[in-house]
Design a protein around this motif. Structure first.
Motif, PDB file in Angstrom:
ATOM      1  N   LYS A  59      33.967  32.286  39.442  1.00 17.81           N
ATOM      2  CA  LYS A  59      33.225  33.457  39.236  1.00 17.81           C
ATOM      3  C   LYS A  59      32.567  34.088  37.558  1.00 17.81           C
ATOM      4  CE  LYS A  59      37.935  35.401  40.973  1.00 17.81           C
ATOM      5  NZ  LYS A  59      39.251  36.159  40.123  1.00 17.81           N
ATOM      6  N   HIS A  60      31.478  35.128  38.065  1.00 15.20           N
ATOM      7  CA  HIS A  60      30.560  35.049  37.005  1.00 15.20           C
ATOM      8  C   HIS A  60      30.364  36.655  36.521  1.00 15.20           C
ATOM      9  CE1 HIS A  60      28.306  31.251  37.393  1.00 15.20           C
ATOM     10  NE2 HIS A  60      28.666  31.241  38.213  1.00 15.20           N
ATOM     11  N   TYR A  61      30.758  36.754  34.519  1.00 12.70           N
ATOM     12  CA  TYR A  61      30.333  38.093  34.448  1.00 12.70           C
ATOM     13  C   TYR A  61      29.274  38.533  34.258  1.00 12.70           C
ATOM     14  CZ  TYR A  61      35.828  38.225  34.109  1.00 12.70           C
ATOM     15  OH  TYR A  61      36.735  38.325  33.940  1.00 12.70           O
ATOM     16  N   ASP A  62      28.505  39.188  34.129  1.00 16.20           N
ATOM     17  CA  ASP A  62      27.029  39.661  33.424  1.00 16.20           C
ATOM     18  C   ASP A  62      26.610  40.847  32.973  1.00 16.20           C
ATOM     19  OD1 ASP A  62      25.426  41.380  35.785  1.00 16.20           O
ATOM     20  OD2 ASP A  62      26.872  40.681  37.017  1.00 16.20           O
ATOM     21  N   VAL A  63      25.640  40.580  31.772  1.00 19.88           N
ATOM     22  CA  VAL A  63      25.577  41.794  32.131  1.00 19.88           C
ATOM     23  C   VAL A  63      23.927  42.310  31.670  1.00 19.88           C
ATOM     24  CG1 VAL A  63      26.218  43.682  28.799  1.00 19.88           C
ATOM     25  CG2 VAL A  63      27.540  42.513  30.331  1.00 19.88           C
ATOM     26  N   ASP A  64      23.814  43.650  31.654  1.00 18.56           N
ATOM     27  CA  ASP A  64      22.457  43.753  31.902  1.00 18.56           C
ATOM     28  C   ASP A  64      22.235  44.555  30.895  1.00 18.56           C
ATOM     29  OD1 ASP A  64      21.172  41.722  33.516  1.00 18.56           O
ATOM     30  OD2 ASP A  64      22.628  42.438  35.293  1.00 18.56           O
TER      31      ASP A  64
ATOM     32  N   GLY B 190      19.219  39.775  31.366  1.00 15.84           N
ATOM     33  CA  GLY B 190      20.244  39.979  30.539  1.00 15.84           C
ATOM     34  C   GLY B 190      21.505  38.558  30.735  1.00 15.84           C
ATOM     35  N   PHE B 191      22.440  38.556  30.473  1.00 14.68           N
ATOM     36  CA  PHE B 191      23.171  37.348  29.899  1.00 14.68           C
ATOM     37  C   PHE B 191      24.332  37.295  31.425  1.00 14.68           C
ATOM     38  CE2 PHE B 191      22.814  38.811  26.253  1.00 14.68           C
ATOM     39  CZ  PHE B 191      21.721  38.407  25.610  1.00 14.68           C
ATOM     40  N   TYR B 192      24.549  36.273  31.556  1.00 15.01           N
ATOM     41  CA  TYR B 192      25.660  35.741  32.847  1.00 15.01           C
ATOM     42  C   TYR B 192      26.516  34.688  32.425  1.00 15.01           C
ATOM     43  CZ  TYR B 192      23.184  31.153  34.049  1.00 15.01           C
ATOM     44  OH  TYR B 192      22.189  30.515  34.607  1.00 15.01           O
ATOM     45  N   TRP B 193      28.245  34.501  32.132  1.00 15.42           N
ATOM     46  CA  TRP B 193      28.505  33.379  32.028  1.00 15.42           C
ATOM     47  C   TRP B 193      29.866  33.660  32.475  1.00 15.42           C
ATOM     48  CZ3 TRP B 193      28.869  38.730  29.743  1.00 15.42           C
ATOM     49  CH2 TRP B 193      29.396  39.012  29.488  1.00 15.42           C
TER      50      TRP B 193
ATOM     51  N   ILE C  55      31.730  42.519  36.463  1.00 16.66           N
ATOM     52  CA  ILE C  55      33.203  42.195  36.685  1.00 16.66           C
ATOM     53  C   ILE C  55      33.042  41.327  38.156  1.00 16.66           C
ATOM     54  CG2 ILE C  55      35.033  42.321  35.992  1.00 16.66           C
ATOM     55  CD1 ILE C  55      34.391  45.199  34.734  1.00 16.66           C
ATOM     56  N   PRO C  56      33.703  40.399  38.093  1.00 15.84           N
ATOM     57  CA  PRO C  56      33.460  39.634  39.464  1.00 15.84           C
ATOM     58  C   PRO C  56      35.488  40.008  39.850  1.00 15.84           C
ATOM     59  CG  PRO C  56      33.996  38.010  37.621  1.00 15.84           C
ATOM     60  CD  PRO C  56      33.421  39.209  36.968  1.00 15.84           C
ATOM     61  N   VAL C  57      35.450  40.310  41.223  1.00 14.97           N
ATOM     62  CA  VAL C  57      36.783  40.471  41.722  1.00 14.97           C
ATOM     63  C   VAL C  57      37.137  38.679  42.594  1.00 14.97           C
ATOM     64  CG1 VAL C  57      37.968  41.188  43.349  1.00 14.97           C
ATOM     65  CG2 VAL C  57      36.836  42.047  41.664  1.00 14.97           C
ATOM     66  N   ILE C  58      35.692  38.150  43.608  1.00 15.06           N
ATOM     67  CA  ILE C  58      35.633  36.998  43.771  1.00 15.06           C
ATOM     68  C   ILE C  58      34.600  36.417  43.627  1.00 15.06           C
ATOM     69  CG2 ILE C  58      37.034  37.657  45.893  1.00 15.06           C
ATOM     70  CD1 ILE C  58      34.673  38.168  47.864  1.00 15.06           C
ATOM     71  N   PRO C  59      34.630  35.543  43.778  1.00 15.08           N
ATOM     72  CA  PRO C  59      32.601  34.848  43.724  1.00 15.08           C
ATOM     73  C   PRO C  59      31.254  35.381  43.504  1.00 15.08           C
ATOM     74  CG  PRO C  59      34.390  32.921  43.726  1.00 15.08           C
ATOM     75  CD  PRO C  59      35.122  34.002  43.980  1.00 15.08           C
ATOM     76  N   SER C  60      31.636  36.144  44.967  1.00 12.37           N
ATOM     77  CA  SER C  60      30.334  36.552  45.341  1.00 12.37           C
ATOM     78  C   SER C  60      30.503  38.461  45.776  1.00 12.37           C
ATOM     79  CB  SER C  60      30.762  36.200  46.323  1.00 12.37           C
ATOM     80  OG  SER C  60      30.898  36.521  47.747  1.00 12.37           O
ATOM     81  N   ALA C  61      31.889  38.494  44.309  1.00 14.64           N
ATOM     82  CA  ALA C  61      31.960  40.131  44.838  1.00 14.64           C
ATOM     83  C   ALA C  61      32.227  41.033  43.666  1.00 14.64           C
ATOM     84  CB  ALA C  61      32.510  40.291  45.976  1.00 14.64           C
ATOM     85  N   GLY C  62      32.489  42.543  43.090  1.00 13.17           N
ATOM     86  CA  GLY C  62      32.919  42.818  42.116  1.00 13.17           C
ATOM     87  C   GLY C  62      32.759  44.327  41.728  1.00 13.17           C
ATOM     88  N   VAL C  63      32.757  44.327  40.695  1.00 18.00           N
ATOM     89  CA  VAL C  63      32.979  45.339  40.672  1.00 18.00           C
ATOM     90  C   VAL C  63      31.279  46.100  39.506  1.00 18.00           C
ATOM     91  CG1 VAL C  63      34.087  47.738  38.746  1.00 18.00           C
ATOM     92  CG2 VAL C  63      35.393  45.994  40.981  1.00 18.00           C
ATOM     93  N   ARG C  64      30.947  47.137  39.385  1.00 22.35           N
ATOM     94  CA  ARG C  64      29.729  47.197  38.818  1.00 22.35           C
ATOM     95  C   ARG C  64      29.944  48.435  38.053  1.00 22.35           C
ATOM     96  NH1 ARG C  64      25.200  44.829  36.635  1.00 22.35           N
ATOM     97  NH2 ARG C  64      25.757  43.120  38.215  1.00 22.35           N
ATOM     98  N   ILE C  65      29.906  48.166  36.656  1.00 18.44           N
ATOM     99  CA  ILE C  65      29.623  49.708  35.595  1.00 18.44           C
ATOM    100  C   ILE C  65      28.780  49.377  35.158  1.00 18.44           C
ATOM    101  CG2 ILE C  65      30.967  50.600  33.913  1.00 18.44           C
ATOM    102  CD1 ILE C  65      33.772  48.823  34.478  1.00 18.44           C
TER     103      ILE C  65
END
Length: 370
Positions: free
Chosen positions: A223-228, A367-370, A261-271
């Motif tokens: 799972k990876h978070y990212d901010v752009d 942006g960044f991912y981690w 915000i990841p929920v599973i490695p390939s999918a999640g929520v974007r705000i």
């Protein structure tokens, strides 16, 4: 690899110089609701972003950017002074820093007095590129190169500070968006060039024991978070007759902060929260929804998303339902950085006095991912 990276930066800077707008700044208040006409400005993203500032923050004056620009460098010196070793010895680091600042100064001043672009506030003809932004991105990149291999949070923190300085340069009415982007490219390129030349001078001498060259990593199974931070241009759909009557805007641009915000490695929520322009009006929006990512290879990733929320037309004080659906192509870089290009369709529902707004938005993110 470093020389290829520097050549790519130089090419991006040259393209930016060709694409930037040359219109003179002027404050224009919001015309009558709903949209007014767009002919008061040369239609480019620089003027659209300027209009956001002129409408929303006309009296903004906060000169912290004059001091914050030095903070990544002072932080790096503090780490070194207290015995927290980075990549280089004092002498090697000082050489790289001096070369980087020299390259940055030559690039900034050479372009300033070649283009002689007028600042948004009309105070001088040395707007492009932004010296403050070039300085802080040089220092941020120096900190990244010295300490980013120990923790990506050094890099993320440094570049977040650098981005805030660039935004403040626009809010303080001292620079256009393209000035800030140009300064960022020069700063990053100058630091990499400074370290490249230093490597040619010293070879492998005076590198601290324990230094490990940062390797690129992106694990598809994690799972990876990212901010752009994103910028985009709106291409409004609809009949020209409605635009001529002022019932539809003719253009728009915007900037926003996206958080994944990841929920599973390939999918999640974007705000997403952002502010944009529709002709001479500001529109703020906040959206949330789902995202899905897929890998092309270890460097490139494609994505799709569907967001929904509210758009608020500031001058009309009217809230509207807002939906955006789009796709993106991301380039993952070492040091937890990413660059993205995206295209999306956006629909903002009826503004009471006119039809719904439909647009195609084209933009880019960093942006960044981690």
């Amino acid at each position: 690899m470093k020389s290829k990276f520097i050549l790519n930066l130089m090419g991006m800077l040259a393209l930016l110089c060709l694409c930037r707008g040359n219109a003179q700044a002027q404050y224009v208040s919001c015309p009558p609701f709903p949209y007014g006409h767009a002919h008061l400005f040369e239609p480019n993203i620089d003027m659209d972003i300027f209009q956001i500032r002129a409408n929303q923050f006309p009296d903004f004056r906060f000169r912290a950017d004059d001091y914050i620009q030095y903070s990544p460098f002072l932080f790096m010196l503090g780490l070194k002074s207290f015995g927290y070793d980075g990549m280089s010895s004092w002498g090697r680091m000082a050489t790289a820093d001096a070369l980087s600042l020299a390259f940055m100064a030559v690039g900034v001043n050479g372009l300033k007095y070649t283009f002689r672009r007028t600042r948004p506030d009309g105070s001088a003809r040395n707007s492009f590129p932004s010296g403050h932004t070039a300085t802080v991105f040089t220092f941020a990149t120096l900190l990244h190169l010295e300490y980013g291999w120990k923790s990506p949070w050094f890099s993320i923190g440094a570049y977040s500070v650098a981005a805030s300085v660039g935004i403040m340069r626009m809010l303080n009415n001292r620079h256009w968006l393209s000035d800030v982007l140009g300064g960022a490219l020069i700063g990053i390129g100058a630091a990499h060039l400074g370290y490249y030349v230093t490597d040619r001078i010293f070879g492998k001498k005076f590198i601290q024991s324990g230094y490990a060259h940062p390797e690129f990593f992106y694990e598809e199974s994690r799972k990876h978070y990212d901010v752009d931070l994103l910028f985009y241009r709106r291409f409004v759909l609809g009949r020209n007759s409605l635009k001529a009557e002022g019932r539809l805007p003719e253009r728009g641009s915007g900037m926003a902060l996206d958080v994944g915000i990841p929920v599973i490695p390939s999918a999640g929520v974007r705000i997403r929260g952002g502010i944009g322009s529709l002709n001479n009006h500001n529109v703020c929006n906040i959206l949330a929804g789902g995202l899905w990512n897929g890998q092309i290879n270890d460097r490139f990733q494609y994505g799709a998303y569907l967001l929904a929320g509210y758009a608020y037309l500031v001058s009309g004080q009217i809230s509207n339902f807002d939906v955006a659906a789009g796709s993106s192509l991301a380039l993952r870089l070492s040091g937890n950085f990413q660059l993205k290009a995206f295209v999306e369709y956006e629909n903002i529902t009826d503004f009471s006095t006119g039809p719904s707004l439909n647009s195609i938005n084209l933009g880019f993110c960093a942006g960044f991912y981690w």
